[in-house]
Design an enzyme around this catalytic site. Sequence first.
Site, PDB file in Angstrom:
ATOM      1  N   ASP A 282       0.786  -1.266  -0.025  1.00 41.40           N
ATOM      2  CA  ASP A 282      -0.081   0.037   0.042  1.00 41.40           C
ATOM      3  C   ASP A 282       0.806   1.215   0.048  1.00 41.40           C
ATOM      4  O   ASP A 282       2.053   1.085   0.324  1.00 41.40           O
ATOM      5  CB  ASP A 282      -1.045   0.044   1.379  1.00 41.40           C
ATOM      6  CG  ASP A 282      -1.961   1.207   1.164  1.00 41.40           C
ATOM      7  OD1 ASP A 282      -2.628   1.321   0.154  1.00 41.40           O
ATOM      8  OD2 ASP A 282      -1.686   1.997   1.990  1.00 41.40           O
ATOM      9  N   HIS A 424      -4.748   3.740   7.511  1.00 42.29           N
ATOM     10  CA  HIS A 424      -4.235   4.894   6.804  1.00 42.29           C
ATOM     11  C   HIS A 424      -3.001   5.024   6.796  1.00 42.29           C
ATOM     12  O   HIS A 424      -2.439   6.105   6.839  1.00 42.29           O
ATOM     13  CB  HIS A 424      -5.101   6.227   6.898  1.00 42.29           C
ATOM     14  CG  HIS A 424      -6.508   6.135   6.509  1.00 42.29           C
ATOM     15  ND1 HIS A 424      -6.735   5.804   5.156  1.00 42.29           N
ATOM     16  CD2 HIS A 424      -7.679   6.274   7.135  1.00 42.29           C
ATOM     17  CE1 HIS A 424      -8.030   6.005   5.160  1.00 42.29           C
ATOM     18  NE2 HIS A 424      -8.917   5.940   6.243  1.00 42.29           N
ATOM     19  N   ASP A 429      -2.169  -0.763   6.489  1.00 40.80           N
ATOM     20  CA  ASP A 429      -3.233  -1.226   5.575  1.00 40.80           C
ATOM     21  C   ASP A 429      -2.771  -2.263   4.694  1.00 40.80           C
ATOM     22  O   ASP A 429      -3.469  -3.156   4.327  1.00 40.80           O
ATOM     23  CB  ASP A 429      -3.302   0.090   4.527  1.00 40.80           C
ATOM     24  CG  ASP A 429      -4.466   1.022   5.330  1.00 40.80           C
ATOM     25  OD1 ASP A 429      -4.801   0.794   6.185  1.00 40.80           O
ATOM     26  OD2 ASP A 429      -4.725   2.067   4.434  1.00 40.80           O
TER      27      ASP A 429
END
Length: 470
Positions: A282, A424, A429
């Site tokens: 991510d 976040h 994530d």
Amino acid sequence: MAHRLGLRLRIFLFFCLMGLGGSAVVLLGLWAGYARTGGADPLDAFVIAALVSVLGLLALSVGVWLLFDENVARPIERLAAQLRSRAHAGVETDLDLHAARYLGDLAPAAAAMAGQLSASALDTAGAIAAETARLEAEKARLASLLTEVPLATILLSPAHQIVLYDGQAAGMLAQVAHPRLNASLFDYLERGAVEAAYARLVRTGREVSLTAAGADGAQRYSARMKPLGDAPGYLLILDDSTATLAPEAARPLVYDFALLDQPEHAGMEARRLQDLTYVVFDTETTGLLPHKDDIVQIGAVRVLRGRIVPGEEIDQLVDPDRPIPPASTRVHGISDAMVAGAPGLDPVARSFHRFASGAVIVAHNAPFDMAFLRRQAQQSGLVWDHPILDTVLLSAVLFGASESHTLDAICARLGIAIPEDRRHTALGDARATAQVLCRMLPMLEARGLATLGAVLEETRRHGRLLEDLN
């Protein structure tokens, strides 16, 4: 009262409604035509009758289909997905009986069966847990002993893929690239010296000494290569090296002995899902526009044989060489001060590229994150030709396109909790997405999608979801 009707009777009533409604529409159309026959031309009247009948039947069919879809088709799809989650992913959330209230006794029967299976599974799990605890204690003692031995130990398959490495070996490997199970030894040591020593090992069946340069050419290592008796593969022990190993935090002994017997395949798409290596990643960025915004953090973890490999991860801040907008900082918490002194995207992307070598890349809404990397690749020359899986599309395959496919919704559906302070963040994530993947893999195989190629073909049917999302 309506929910007490049997499923077969309810389906029968659906079609009775269509038949009676169709008859009523035809009669209405004929009446409308008859009312027009007072004119000079009866053809005009019957054209009106035909139009009213056709349009009425179409409207009726759409209405009945919407009722059937809302009260029968979608609840069955949702119930099937929930049962598959419990059966193959170990999810213990309750079945949504309210949504399936019009399915007669199907939902209560499914809930009873799931409860009975859960009870049986708990009994079995209790016995397994005791034995597992004993084995884990033995493994911990073995790992502690091996970590205290001042030698770097690496177990390799006959194809020179890493099957095991200890803490000292992790420190050595990290001088060249991230330590990784199932990675090729040639990512870390020069091929020629290793292959020549292995040929002598196979020919003589005895321990062989060798000296090999690091794959980066910066260091040289003295090592011993030992056979494993009747078992395939060999043990590589680094006795001494000219490299100065950086102090490493305590790392677990990392291994997967099943890799010793891993079969070779002609192509990645033909391989079973459980036999593949996945890198789940991510990014956090300065904004939501890949053509103009920049990456400020990359997080990644590796998944091998359906489990997250401990210690094999990336958590790297990136200096975007531009101010981070306050609105973006409020989302991911990364400020200009935090990225000051961090490397730029080019070395980070190259390191991540090596980390993902030979693996399937996985992300949630992958086109967004990959767009940033591919824009950087236009300048650096990196080639991102890895197969890519997207958990948005995997969720659509397993739970239906009409469900919500946000990361939070999928985690809630699969019983995965994301710590509030990790949401976040790139690594937080990525870990949540990796947990999602681990629970989805057995569910996909239960759907008959046993190979990467089959899954990729199935996800292409839902590609529009990503277009809409982006």
